[in-house]
Motif scaffolding. Structure first.
Motif, PDB file in Angstrom:
ATOM      1  N   ARG A  48      24.643  12.660  35.883  1.00  0.00           N
ATOM      2  CA  ARG A  48      23.907  12.398  37.125  1.00  0.00           C
ATOM      3  C   ARG A  48      22.408  12.681  36.992  1.00  0.00           C
ATOM      4  N   GLY A 238      33.869  16.669  38.542  1.00  0.00           N
ATOM      5  CA  GLY A 238      33.446  16.007  39.768  1.00  0.00           C
ATOM      6  C   GLY A 238      33.318  16.963  40.926  1.00  0.00           C
ATOM      7  N   ALA A 239      34.262  17.897  41.029  1.00  0.00           N
ATOM      8  CA  ALA A 239      34.221  18.880  42.113  1.00  0.00           C
ATOM      9  C   ALA A 239      33.006  19.790  41.974  1.00  0.00           C
ATOM     10  N   PHE A 242      29.779  18.011  42.889  1.00  0.00           N
ATOM     11  CA  PHE A 242      29.631  17.933  44.342  1.00  0.00           C
ATOM     12  C   PHE A 242      29.104  19.247  44.908  1.00  0.00           C
ATOM     13  N   LEU A 243      29.707  20.360  44.532  1.00  0.00           N
ATOM     14  CA  LEU A 243      29.301  21.655  45.079  1.00  0.00           C
ATOM     15  C   LEU A 243      27.881  22.035  44.656  1.00  0.00           C
ATOM     16  N   SER A 245      25.465  19.849  44.537  1.00  0.00           N
ATOM     17  CA  SER A 245      24.615  18.760  45.009  1.00  0.00           C
ATOM     18  C   SER A 245      24.149  19.009  46.436  1.00  0.00           C
ATOM     19  N   ALA A 247      24.779  17.169  48.809  1.00  0.00           N
ATOM     20  CA  ALA A 247      25.862  16.778  49.710  1.00  0.00           C
ATOM     21  C   ALA A 247      26.645  18.002  50.192  1.00  0.00           C
ATOM     22  N   ALA A 248      26.530  19.111  49.450  1.00  0.00           N
ATOM     23  CA  ALA A 248      27.215  20.355  49.816  1.00  0.00           C
ATOM     24  C   ALA A 248      26.232  21.390  50.353  1.00  0.00           C
TER      25      ALA A 248
END
Length: 268
Positions: A48, A238-239, A242-243, A245, A247-248
């Motif tokens: 990413r 992936g999890a 996310f954490l 990012s 977005a979290a």
């Protein structure tokens, strides 16, 4: 239930940022990342646009992981997680190489014993806690003082379903992972508001570390999972991504269970 390891594919293309994406400028320190779950997390972060500093005990495996991730995107620091000098060196290398360390993933862990805790060698119990819990605190302290205290960031601790429910024969490991869950809560409280701290509790992930739990009986093991398979390192990568990012951005102090639905059958 253990949850880390599996050698990266040497033939795989470097995990450079997806075409069209811009480098994030963010840097992550991922412990125990020469293979398995740690490598899966590092690969997801590099893909990413992040840069990573990865640690591991096996220098050759670490070099292979760095080459696979992309030498311009990754730096390897060999050493044992519980060694305080290694902890300091890893954070120093991150600062020297990239000038920052926004994210920390405490993934390094060990599970050298299998059996009931009634017969557990207390010296082994201390080793498990030293590697799985105390080292995580050490990395968190050093990352905090080197960068996150003044600049913010996020931490993800890799726990286990064994840390949130009793698991036969891996009691020492489970106790250490329960402590990791509580460490997550404590750090989330103390490091707020600038640093978010969360944990991931995987069930069995197909890695060398967890092989004893499924090799030779995978069909039987999978039968307990409503989603019909065991985990793979990419699931945890992936999890974690996310954490770590934006977005979290309003999530802290949580333990995300990533278990293929295992707890649905356990009634937990």
């Amino acid at each position: 239930m253990p949850d880390t390891s599996a050698t990266p594919d040497a033939s795989a293309k470097p995990a450079t940022p997806a075409q069209g994406s811009e480098p994030s400028g963010k840097v992550a320190l991922v412990t125990g990342a020469s293979r398995g779950i740690g490598y899966g997390i590092a690969r997801a972060l590099v893909a990413r646009g992040d840069r990573v500093v990865i640690t591991g005990r096996n220098e050759d495996a670490l070099k292979q992981a760095v080459e696979s991730l992309g030498p311009d995107r990754a730096v390897g620091v060999p050493g044992k997680a519980h060694d305080e000098a290694h902890q300091a060196l890893a954070v120093e290398r991150a600062m020297e190489a990239f000038g920052r360390v926004d994210y920390l993933v405490n993934n390094a862990g060990t599970n050298p014993v299998f059996g009931p805790i009634a017969d557990l060698d207390l010296a082994v119990a201390r080793k498990v806690f030293e590697t799985n819990v105390v080292s995580a605190l050490g990395f968190a302290q050093r990352t905090w003082h080197a960068w996150q205290k003044d600049n913010g960031g996020a931490i993800v601790n890799i726990a286990s379903v064994a840390g949130v429910a009793a698991s036969p024969f891996v009691g020492a490991y489970g106790m250490s992972k329960a402590a990791m869950v509580n460490l997550t809560l404590q750090l989330a409280h103390e490091f707020a508001p600038g640093v978010r701290v969360n944990a991931i509790a995987p069930a069995v992930v197909k890695t060398k570390f967890a092989a004893a739990l499924y090799e030779g009986r995978e069909e039987e093991a999978v039968a307990s999972y409503p989603l019909g398979r065991l985990g793979v390192p990419e699931d945890i990568g992936g999890a974690a991504a996310f954490l770590l990012s934006d977005a979290a951005a309003w999530i802290t102090g949580q333990t995300l269970v990533v278990d293929g639905g295992l707890f649905l059958n356990a009634g937990v």
